[in-house]
Enzyme design. Structure first.
Site, PDB file in Angstrom:
ATOM      1  N   TYR A 128       0.810  -1.233   0.000  1.00 23.26           N
ATOM      2  CA  TYR A 128       0.000   0.000   0.000  1.00 23.26           C
ATOM      3  C   TYR A 128       0.839   1.277   0.000  1.00 23.26           C
ATOM      4  O   TYR A 128       0.596   2.187  -0.796  1.00 23.26           O
ATOM      5  CB  TYR A 128      -0.895  -0.056   1.234  1.00 23.26           C
ATOM      6  CG  TYR A 128      -1.736   1.168   1.541  1.00 23.26           C
ATOM      7  CD1 TYR A 128      -2.933   1.406   0.865  1.00 23.26           C
ATOM      8  CD2 TYR A 128      -1.345   2.077   2.528  1.00 23.26           C
ATOM      9  CE1 TYR A 128      -3.716   2.517   1.187  1.00 23.26           C
ATOM     10  CE2 TYR A 128      -2.128   3.177   2.846  1.00 23.26           C
ATOM     11  CZ  TYR A 128      -3.308   3.396   2.175  1.00 23.26           C
ATOM     12  OH  TYR A 128      -4.082   4.481   2.483  1.00 23.26           O
TER      13      TYR A 128
ATOM     14  N   LYS B 298       0.936   4.900  -2.346  1.00 23.59           N
ATOM     15  CA  LYS B 298       0.629   6.231  -1.810  1.00 23.59           C
ATOM     16  C   LYS B 298       1.819   7.173  -2.005  1.00 23.59           C
ATOM     17  O   LYS B 298       1.629   8.377  -2.201  1.00 23.59           O
ATOM     18  CB  LYS B 298       0.219   6.115  -0.337  1.00 23.59           C
ATOM     19  CG  LYS B 298      -1.120   5.392  -0.138  1.00 23.59           C
ATOM     20  CD  LYS B 298      -2.260   6.112  -0.866  1.00 23.59           C
ATOM     21  CE  LYS B 298      -3.636   5.565  -0.522  1.00 23.59           C
ATOM     22  NZ  LYS B 298      -4.726   6.248  -1.230  1.00 23.59           N
TER      23      LYS B 298
HETATM   24  N1  NDP Z   1      -9.257   4.991   6.287  1.00 27.67           N
HETATM   25  C1  NDP Z   1      -7.974   5.275   6.494  1.00 27.67           C
HETATM   26  O1  NDP Z   1      -7.425   5.029   7.577  1.00 27.67           O
HETATM   27  C2  NDP Z   1      -7.182   5.950   5.427  1.00 27.67           C
HETATM   28  C3  NDP Z   1      -7.562   5.964   4.091  1.00 27.67           C
HETATM   29  N2  NDP Z   1      -6.791   6.617   3.168  1.00 27.67           N
HETATM   30  C4  NDP Z   1      -7.203   6.689   1.772  1.00 27.67           C
HETATM   31  O2  NDP Z   1      -8.331   7.544   1.688  1.00 27.67           O
HETATM   32  C5  NDP Z   1      -9.202   7.125   0.633  1.00 27.67           C
HETATM   33  C6  NDP Z   1     -10.604   6.917   1.194  1.00 27.67           C
HETATM   34  O3  NDP Z   1     -10.511   5.934   2.196  1.00 27.67           O
HETATM   35  P1  NDP Z   1     -11.775   5.467   3.059  1.00 27.67           P
HETATM   36  O4  NDP Z   1     -12.781   6.531   3.060  1.00 27.67           O
HETATM   37  O5  NDP Z   1     -11.231   4.923   4.318  1.00 27.67           O
HETATM   38  O6  NDP Z   1     -12.248   4.223   2.166  1.00 27.67           O
HETATM   39  P2  NDP Z   1     -13.651   3.450   2.087  1.00 27.67           P
HETATM   40  O7  NDP Z   1     -13.290   2.004   1.830  1.00 27.67           O
HETATM   41  O8  NDP Z   1     -14.530   3.739   3.224  1.00 27.67           O
HETATM   42  O9  NDP Z   1     -14.273   4.044   0.753  1.00 27.67           O
HETATM   43  C7  NDP Z   1     -13.647   3.800  -0.466  1.00 27.67           C
HETATM   44  C8  NDP Z   1     -14.537   4.212  -1.599  1.00 27.67           C
HETATM   45  O10 NDP Z   1     -13.869   3.943  -2.837  1.00 27.67           O
HETATM   46  C9  NDP Z   1     -14.692   3.080  -3.631  1.00 27.67           C
HETATM   47  N3  NDP Z   1     -13.775   2.252  -4.428  1.00 27.67           N
HETATM   48  C10 NDP Z   1     -12.777   1.470  -3.956  1.00 27.67           C
HETATM   49  N4  NDP Z   1     -12.167   0.859  -4.986  1.00 27.67           N
HETATM   50  C11 NDP Z   1     -12.786   1.264  -6.124  1.00 27.67           C
HETATM   51  C12 NDP Z   1     -12.625   0.953  -7.482  1.00 27.67           C
HETATM   52  N5  NDP Z   1     -11.670   0.092  -7.907  1.00 27.67           N
HETATM   53  N6  NDP Z   1     -13.439   1.541  -8.382  1.00 27.67           N
HETATM   54  C13 NDP Z   1     -14.397   2.399  -7.973  1.00 27.67           C
HETATM   55  N7  NDP Z   1     -14.605   2.720  -6.686  1.00 27.67           N
HETATM   56  C14 NDP Z   1     -13.810   2.149  -5.772  1.00 27.67           C
HETATM   57  C15 NDP Z   1     -15.550   2.338  -2.616  1.00 27.67           C
HETATM   58  O11 NDP Z   1     -16.746   1.844  -3.149  1.00 27.67           O
HETATM   59  P3  NDP Z   1     -16.862   0.312  -3.705  1.00 27.67           P
HETATM   60  O12 NDP Z   1     -16.091  -0.566  -2.779  1.00 27.67           O
HETATM   61  O13 NDP Z   1     -18.315   0.030  -3.739  1.00 27.67           O
HETATM   62  O14 NDP Z   1     -16.241   0.365  -5.055  1.00 27.67           O
HETATM   63  C16 NDP Z   1     -15.852   3.478  -1.655  1.00 27.67           C
HETATM   64  O15 NDP Z   1     -16.809   4.349  -2.206  1.00 27.67           O
HETATM   65  C17 NDP Z   1      -8.554   5.867   0.045  1.00 27.67           C
HETATM   66  O16 NDP Z   1      -7.805   6.236  -1.078  1.00 27.67           O
HETATM   67  C18 NDP Z   1      -7.648   5.384   1.163  1.00 27.67           C
HETATM   68  O17 NDP Z   1      -6.539   4.652   0.668  1.00 27.67           O
HETATM   69  C19 NDP Z   1      -5.677   7.301   3.522  1.00 27.67           C
HETATM   70  C20 NDP Z   1      -5.265   7.334   4.819  1.00 27.67           C
HETATM   71  C21 NDP Z   1      -5.989   6.659   5.862  1.00 27.67           C
HETATM   72  C1  VSD Z   2       7.844  13.040  13.203  1.00 24.57           C
HETATM   73  C2  VSD Z   2       7.685  11.963  14.177  1.00 24.57           C
HETATM   74  C3  VSD Z   2       6.285  11.574  14.482  1.00 24.57           C
HETATM   75  C4  VSD Z   2       6.221  10.264  15.176  1.00 24.57           C
HETATM   76  C5  VSD Z   2       4.846   9.651  15.218  1.00 24.57           C
HETATM   77  C6  VSD Z   2       4.614   8.745  14.053  1.00 24.57           C
HETATM   78  C7  VSD Z   2       3.273   8.083  14.112  1.00 24.57           C
HETATM   79  C8  VSD Z   2       3.019   7.330  12.872  1.00 24.57           C
HETATM   80  C9  VSD Z   2       1.588   6.979  12.688  1.00 24.57           C
HETATM   81  C10 VSD Z   2       1.327   6.507  11.320  1.00 24.57           C
HETATM   82  C11 VSD Z   2      -0.111   6.387  11.035  1.00 24.57           C
HETATM   83  C12 VSD Z   2      -0.368   5.733   9.733  1.00 24.57           C
HETATM   84  C13 VSD Z   2      -1.765   5.978   9.279  1.00 24.57           C
HETATM   85  C14 VSD Z   2      -2.144   5.010   8.220  1.00 24.57           C
HETATM   86  C15 VSD Z   2      -3.347   5.444   7.458  1.00 24.57           C
HETATM   87  C16 VSD Z   2      -3.603   4.577   6.297  1.00 24.57           C
HETATM   88  O1  VSD Z   2      -3.357   4.971   5.196  1.00 24.57           O
HETATM   89  C17 VSD Z   2      -4.102   3.198   6.575  1.00 24.57           C
HETATM   90  N1  VSD Z   2      -5.207   3.220   7.469  1.00 24.57           N
HETATM   91  C18 VSD Z   2      -4.427   2.482   5.315  1.00 24.57           C
HETATM   92  O2  VSD Z   2      -5.663   2.844   4.790  1.00 24.57           O
END
Ligand code: NDP
Ligand code: VSD
Length: 312
Positions: free
Chosen positions: A167, A171
């Site tokens: 992953y 990103k």
């Molecule tokens: N939640 C977290 O901790 C974090 C998330 N992110 C990123 O943020 C974004 C949103 O995450 P989050 O809200 O948690 O995700 P969710 O899984 O809650 O929502 C994802 C959305 O994307 C759609 N989706 C996924 N794959 C596809 C595809 N191949 N084609 C079309 N639609 C798709 C899903 O619908 P469906 O499955 O029906 O297609 C859904 O609407 C993502 O890019 C994720 O990687 C970043 C940091 C942290």
């Molecule tokens: C400068 C020093 C700071 C030290 C603290 C560091 C803490 C790190 C926390 C990392 C959190 C990762 C979030 C992942 C979100 C995500 O993308 C996944 N949930 C996948 O969807």
């Protein structure tokens, strides 16, 4: 382009990929309540229908157009068909802003991954946003349209640790794409790119990834307090309003933003220098603790590998 400090979504057409749940849905609800026309794409039709009902409740004016479309954005063809359908409902004009929220992650140990797990990481992390970005940019430039393309990376687009081998590379790649386009789009008037780096967000996607997430990964990331999808969506919109190229919505990710900035523009120069300095001290201390924890996990990990049949 960094100096446009206002952005009013009222009356604009906004395309949100992954708008049926999580971050994308929160954005859709906020933008609808601010008077935007909202189009969302996801794969699962039932979730899209539910989202449409929720968006409808946020309507500000009767003339707002809300639409949902089911497409798989992981391929070029799917992304092209989706964008085509989204534009068609708006006189074949490109959207005023595109929020690439679609994506998913499946945290695991590298050695437990199959070929599919590893390549799906790049598809569901990178291509699912990159194809739409490329297709939308072509359309917008052909039309001479002004607009915004927003990519959604992660704190893991700045740093990484055990469990995120499929992953985090995707990103990081989104950051590379955004940084490139932030330079390249200087060639056009009014075409902006933003990239958001959210920390943990408590969404359906987070629930899903926790099913495979190794215990050690869960433990390490617990340093990060996490945001609700609504808090993250508001932070993202605030970053756009301020014209930030790299958008962060929590202090930890802001430390990484400042300390891995490269040539990305700073937000507040003084504050970012303070963040950079703070990270120079805190990051190695945190890292040291994490490395110790990972090494201490070796015995349990060997047991996990035996239990999961890895050596058979
Ligand atoms: N939640 C977290 O901790 C974090 C998330 N992110 C990123 O943020 C974004 C949103 O995450 P989050 O809200 O948690 O995700 P969710 O899984 O809650 O929502 C994802 C959305 O994307 C759609 N989706 C996924 N794959 C596809 C595809 N191949 N084609 C079309 N639609 C798709 C899903 O619908 P469906 O499955 O029906 O297609 C859904 O609407 C993502 O890019 C994720 O990687 C970043 C940091 C942290
Ligand atoms: C400068 C020093 C700071 C030290 C603290 C560091 C803490 C790190 C926390 C990392 C959190 C990762 C979030 C992942 C979100 C995500 O993308 C996944 N949930 C996948 O969807």
């Amino acid at each position: 382009m960094w100096f446009s400090k206002t952005w009013n979504p009222d009356g604009l057409h906004i395309y949100i990929t992954g708008g049926s749940t999580g971050l994308g849905l929160s954005l859709a609800l906020i933008l609808a309540s601010q008077g935007a026309h909202v189009s969302i794409v996801g794969r699962n039709q039932a979730r899209l229908n539910e989202a449409l009902q929720a968006i409808e409740k946020c309507r500000k004016r009767p003339d707002q157009l809300f639409a949902v479309y089911s497409f798989d954005l992981s391929t070029y063809a799917g992304s092209a068909d989706a964008l085509g359908a989204v534009c068609k409902a708006h006189d074949d004009r490109s959207p005023d802003a595109i929020f690439n929220c679609a994506g998913s992650s499946k945290p695991m140990f590298l050695v437990n991954m199959t070929e599919h797990d590893m390549s799906a990481g790049m598809i569901q992390g990178y291509w699912v946003q990159a194809w739409t970005t490329m297709l939308a940019a072509k359309r917008m430039v052909r039309e001479g349209a002004k607009g915004k393309i927003v990519l959604v990376s992660s704190t893991l687009g700045y740093m990484s640790f055990v469990g995120y081998a499929s992953y985090s590379p995707a990103k990081h790649a989104l950051r590379g794409l955004a940084d490139t386009l932030q330079s390249e789009f200087m060639l056009y008037d009014g075409l902006d790119v933003h990239v958001f780096f959210p920390p943990t967000m408590f969404t359906p996607g987070y629930e899903e990834e926790n099913k495979t997430k190794p215990k050690i990964t869960r433990h390490i990331e617990s340093t990060d307090g996490g945001l609700t999808a609504d808090e993250a969506a508001r932070a993202l919109l605030e970053g756009i309003r301020r014209g930030h190229a790299h958008i962060t919505g929590d202090i930890i990710t802001s430390l990484f933003r400042a300390s891995t900035r490269g040539v990305a523009p700073r937000h507040n120069v003084l504050l970012d220098i303070v963040y950079d300095f703070a990270a120079a001290i805190i990051a190695p201390i945190w890292r040291n603790g994490v490395d110790k924890r990972v090494r201490a996990h070796r015995g349990e990990h060997q047991q996990h590998l035996r239990d999961s049949g890895f050596f058979l």
